[in-house]
Design an enzyme around this catalytic site. Sequence first.
Site, short mmCIF file in Angstrom:
data_model
loop_
_atom_site.label_atom_id
_atom_site.label_comp_id
_atom_site.label_asym_id
_atom_site.label_seq_id
_atom_site.Cartn_x
_atom_site.Cartn_y
_atom_site.Cartn_z
N LYS A 74 0.56 -1.24 -0.05
CA LYS A 74 0.19 -0.40 -0.31
C LYS A 74 0.83 1.51 -0.20
CE LYS A 74 -3.98 -1.79 1.56
NZ LYS A 74 -4.24 -3.22 2.41
C1 LIG Z 1 -4.66 -4.55 1.65
C2 LIG Z 1 -3.76 -5.43 1.22
C3 LIG Z 1 -3.82 -6.87 0.24
C4 LIG Z 1 -5.36 -6.80 0.09
O1 LIG Z 1 -5.53 -5.28 -1.56
P1 LIG Z 1 -6.70 -5.33 -2.56
O2 LIG Z 1 -5.92 -4.58 -3.39
O3 LIG Z 1 -7.56 -4.35 -0.83
O4 LIG Z 1 -7.08 -6.51 -2.68
C5 LIG Z 1 -3.59 -7.96 0.09
N1 LIG Z 1 -1.82 -8.05 1.46
C6 LIG Z 1 -2.47 -7.32 2.48
C7 LIG Z 1 -0.67 -7.46 3.11
C8 LIG Z 1 -2.80 -5.47 2.43
O5 LIG Z 1 -2.50 -4.85 3.49
#
Ligand SMILES: *Cc1c(COP(=O)(O)O)cnc(C)c1O
Length: 431
Positions: A107
């Site tokens: 993210k």
């Molecule tokens: C947010 C997150 C996900 C999921 O990603 P999306 O884009 O919401 O499908 C998967 N793994 C981790 C570690 C995350 O923080």
Amino acid sequence: MLFYSTNKTSPAVSFKEATINGQAPDGGLYFPERIPVVDPELIGNIRNYSNEEIAYRVIAPYVGEDIPEAVLRQIVKETVDFEIPLVKVNERMASLELFHGPTLAFKDIGARFMSRCLGYFLKDETRKVTVLVATSGDTGGAVAHGFYDVPGVEVVILYPSGKVSPVQEKQLTTLGKNITALEIAGTFDDCQQMVKKAFKDAELSGQRFLTSANSINVARWLPQQFYYFFAYKQCVEAGPDPVICVPSGNFGNICAGILAHASGLPVPHFIAACNANDTVTQYLQTGQMPVLQAVPTISNAMDVADPSNFVRILEIFKHEFPALTSKLSSVSISDAETRSTIRSVYQEHHYMLDPHGAVAYLALQRYLANHPDDRGIFLETAHPVKFPEAVESEIGHSIPVPAMLSHLFSLKKKSIRMAADYSRLKEYLLS
Ligand SMILES: *Cc1c(COP(=O)(O)O)cnc(C)c1O
């Protein structure tokens, strides 16, 4: 480039407006009115291009005139200035490690890009801008770091007390400056409810310019395409182009990959790896979208029952079910399977997975078992040290703390404790 609302009743807007609005007024998600085509020369000679140049070329058509080229190049440069290596785990599988950024989760990419775009768009805004966000763990840290020290922007993060991991809590609560952490005596859902109420509160928005840093924001979604191109660039071994498996919750990450493919990136197939929250797995099997309640799992960033970005995937495929299912399949993995995968991959391949990466690893392995000529990449979305409870019991020892984290543990947590009560949040925001 204009962005229309997937609900089709709000007007189409520029990249700037879509970034500031987050969600369209009619409740839909913004979607580009056309999908740009990446220059085939870039794909053919991708090894000759720097990550910065690739990222700039991918994002520029979406941003259009809204950000001058020199500024956008600088934003892109700062967004991708850490390693994103493709690491071979076994003969047919490689891990795209997205956890080398400041908060050790993928993210960081979207949050860094969005915070810098928003900082640019709001530089002439006279009111103080408040980014209000609820987090179950990873989002808050990435957003806080993305906006840290951005002039004119204040960040208020709500997180459920006692329900995030120690590393996650430190990442949320130790920055200071323009970042405030509200420690809510409640659940993630309580936090989200409080944030939603704040956005609907006319009295509040009259006094403070509130904006969200939600994962549906186009400025978080679109830059997630970058690393699919970086993965392709690192596929040096001869053989078929790899399929890509993405651990999915809200489906923003995999949707960005599918968008990259629609723009010209060669990817034969995508696999959405889900935990017990298998809404999409069921949908792809039956054609019916079930209405489910989220259940807690050890891959908790994927505990989503109603994935908001899935509508964008439908949009890419023009709502044609056969086209969708020929490109995308989905596998659901239980917690027990996740744990045993962490254990066996560590023992057999000396590779340490986090629970989200483990879900993706096993989903990819199942797909490859039925497709003996294929090979694949899975996305490792977080560093295992963020989820020590689940990982350490399987690998049998503690996880070495990465150098960039060791300073975190010496920093003092600063949070404001608050009841799960909207009137308290409002009071705080108005004070
Ligand atoms: C947010 C997150 C996900 C999921 O990603 P999306 O884009 O919401 O499908 C998967 N793994 C981790 C570690 C995350 O923080």
